[in-house]
Scaffold this motif. Structure first.
Motif: not given
Length: 66
Positions: A1, A50, A54, A58
């Motif tokens: 990740m 996921y 994510y 980010t």
């Protein structure tokens, strides 16, 4: 990740604004429920989880200039 700043890709950015747009509009017209909120959790929950993590961990390179 990944954590932190995503590396920008000019090729992917242009592709997302052109080719994907046409495909999405066609799929939206043909497939009922395509592109609706929450659809990803039904079709592929592992990928949806996921992507949620994510997106929260980010930031985009372009967000630095906003």
């Amino acid at each position: 990740m990944k954590f932190g700043i995503r590396t920008p890709s000019l090729k992917r950015s242009i592709s997302a604004r052109t080719t994907g747009r046409a495909k999405r509009s066609i799929k939206k017209a043909l497939i009922p429920g395509y592109g609706k909120k929450g659809r990803g959790w039904i079709t592929n929950p592992k990928k949806a989880a996921y992507n949620k993590i994510y997106r929260k961990t980010t930031i985009s390179f372009w967000d630095l200039f906003k």
